[in-house]
Design a protein around this motif. Structure first.
Motif, mmCIF file in Angstrom:
data_model
loop_
_atom_site.group_PDB
_atom_site.id
_atom_site.type_symbol
_atom_site.label_atom_id
_atom_site.label_comp_id
_atom_site.label_asym_id
_atom_site.label_seq_id
_atom_site.Cartn_x
_atom_site.Cartn_y
_atom_site.Cartn_z
ATOM 1 N N UNK A 1 4.493 2.838 5.017
ATOM 2 C CA UNK A 1 3.444 2.853 5.987
ATOM 3 C C UNK A 1 2.096 2.573 5.028
ATOM 4 N N UNK A 2 1.843 3.630 4.123
ATOM 5 C CA UNK A 2 0.657 3.576 3.516
ATOM 6 C C UNK A 2 0.552 2.049 2.727
ATOM 7 N N UNK B 1 11.216 -0.066 10.969
ATOM 8 C CA UNK B 1 10.284 -0.874 11.876
ATOM 9 C C UNK B 1 8.892 -0.042 12.282
ATOM 10 N N UNK B 2 9.368 1.179 12.420
ATOM 11 C CA UNK B 2 8.223 2.490 12.780
ATOM 12 C C UNK B 2 7.282 2.508 11.641
ATOM 13 N N UNK B 3 7.630 2.319 10.440
ATOM 14 C CA UNK B 3 6.750 2.424 9.418
ATOM 15 C C UNK B 3 5.642 1.209 9.474
ATOM 16 N N UNK B 4 6.024 -0.072 9.869
ATOM 17 C CA UNK B 4 5.469 -1.138 10.229
ATOM 18 C C UNK B 4 4.586 -0.846 11.467
ATOM 19 N N UNK B 5 4.862 -0.210 12.389
ATOM 20 C CA UNK B 5 4.172 0.176 13.486
ATOM 21 C C UNK B 5 3.021 0.949 13.011
ATOM 22 N N UNK C 1 10.436 6.264 22.418
ATOM 23 C CA UNK C 1 11.385 5.538 23.335
ATOM 24 C C UNK C 1 12.035 4.089 22.793
ATOM 25 N N UNK C 2 10.901 3.386 22.174
ATOM 26 C CA UNK C 2 11.494 2.216 21.672
ATOM 27 C C UNK C 2 11.897 2.278 20.351
ATOM 28 N N UNK C 3 11.390 3.041 19.359
ATOM 29 C CA UNK C 3 11.867 3.108 17.861
ATOM 30 C C UNK C 3 12.154 4.721 17.594
#
Length: 405
Positions: A205-206, A380-384, A367-369
């Motif tokens: 994510x960074x 996917x959560x890193x991208x979020x 809930x989603x990821x």
């Protein structure tokens, strides 16, 4: 400046046309120090003085895993090879960790990925803390079919493998990339900032947030070691930076390291030290993202082997919620304290800012990821998290927004 026109064929590595270039510090971005070894260069993200003040093996491994470190050069080469010795970490009785990847970016866009073979293996016994090292040979990652034009090339080193750089080979000359005048963002955090469970080094994510913000990243995310250590604060104090962020909380709970009485003064001392070297630099304090196991249950964090037969290692909170009354830290307590501390300090420090980690990843996001192991975000959560951080920090009016001229 050296010419980037390909020379007549030569054979430094046994293949016609290859040019071997020593891997030197001038080609590295994102490292705070480099160590010269018998084979080449070992990038470090903590300076030697800081490393000498803490003999912890987990810290030594984390700071030498080159999260955010990249080899950067300008060339018209169509093929690139990098020799390196990796050190992979394996945990006895646990599923194998993902193999480290090298991301090749051409003019800022991903153009190739691959691992190196060989290297050392460090096998850690989580029950005893002991580690056994098995040596291995140098490996090579190769990228071919690159566009035949002058371009900026970045090789992002694996965020999850200690990496000793040995040699760089190309089929055309290379030169350092000129300074683009981009601001330097210095970030400190836990294994989530380090990149645990991200798909690759340029997609932590960074790294993604830095790309969105148009800044040069220096990532001091240290897996398991965002612990308000004074030597880390001094490292942040002494490192050049235009923007600084510190993500505080989850590792203090993981380790059950301190009580509420010590936490507040430790945060103040950490920020005071950073401010000694960067009195007017935008400084963003980020609280923990959602982690349900520790929202209201203190640490320590313990491995959960219940799904190991299916190849999954998870984590659980081993504390007792009733212990919060005695001063044990939970993520909810940490968030409240950080918000209070920043609010009070900001009255005299207008460049000090706060970002609630729940704005980056909260209940609906879980809930989603969901966190695959109960602790670390998925790719996917890193991208979020990256997109939300960039939208809040780098947007006009945000703490890292481009200064008005």
């Amino acid at each position: 400046m050296a010419s980037l026109t390909p020379p007549a064929a030569s054979g430094s590595s046994g293949s016609p046309g290859w040019i071997t270039t020593p891997v030197e510090e001038r080609f590295l971005r994102g490292a705070l120090e480099v160590e010269r070894t018998a084979l080449g260069l070992l990038p470090h993200r903590l300076p030697a003085r800081a490393r000498a003040q803490c003999p912890d093996g987990q810290l030594a491994m984390a700071e030498a895993q080159p999260s955010g470190v990249r080899v950067v050069f300008r060339t018209r080469a169509t093929a690139v090879e990098l020799d390196a010795v990796r050190t992979r970490t394996a945990y006895r009785g646990a599923p194998p960790r993902p193999e480290g990847l090298y991301d090749l970016l051409v003019d800022g866009r991903l153009a190739g990925q691959g691992p190196v073979s060989g290297g050392h293996v460090l096998t850690v016994d989580m029950a005893t803390g002991s580690a056994e090292r098995t040596p291995g040979p140098v490996g090579t990652v190769r990228f071919a079919g690159l566009p035949d034009r002058v371009k900026d090339v970045e090789i992002w080193l694996p965020h999850n493998e200690v990496t000793e750089l040995v040699a760089l080979r190309t089929d055309a000359p290379v030169e350092p990339v000129p300074d683009r005048g981009r601001r330097v963002w210095l970030h400190h955090g836990s294994s989530i900032s380090h990149g645990s469970d991200a798909a690759s080094p340029s997609t932590t994510w960074p790294a993604l947030a830095a790309s969105l913000g148009g800044v040069e990243l220096v990532n001091l995310g240290l897996g398991g070691n965002a612990l308000l250590d004074p030597f880390t604060a001094r490292t942040l104090r002494d490192a050049p930076a235009d923007l600084i962020s510190v993500k505080i909380g989850i590792n203090l709970v993981n380790h059950d390291l301190m009580r509420l009485r010590a936490f507040g003064p430790a945060v103040h001392g950490f920020l005071d030290t950073v401010r000694e070297g960067h009195p007017g630099t935008p400084l963003l304090v980020v609280s923990p993202i959602l982690c349900p196991i520790h929202e209201d249950t203190p640490g320590p964090t313990a491995p959960d082997y219940s799904e190991l037969a299916e190849g999954r290692l998870r984590f659980r909170a081993a504390g007792d919620p009733a212990e919060t009354a005695a001063g044990k830290l939970t993520l909810r307590v940490v968030r409240e304290e950080l918000a209070r501390i920043v609010r009070e300090r900001a009255a005299d420090d207008p460049e000090l800012h706060h970002l609630d980690g729940l704005d980056l990843y909260g209940g609906a996001d879980f809930d989603a990821l969901p966190l695959p192991d109960g602790l670390h975000p998925s790719p996917e959560a890193h991208r979020l998290v990256a997109g939300r951080f960039a939208a809040r920090a780098f947007a006009p009016g945000g703490p890292f927004g481009t200064p008005q001229r």
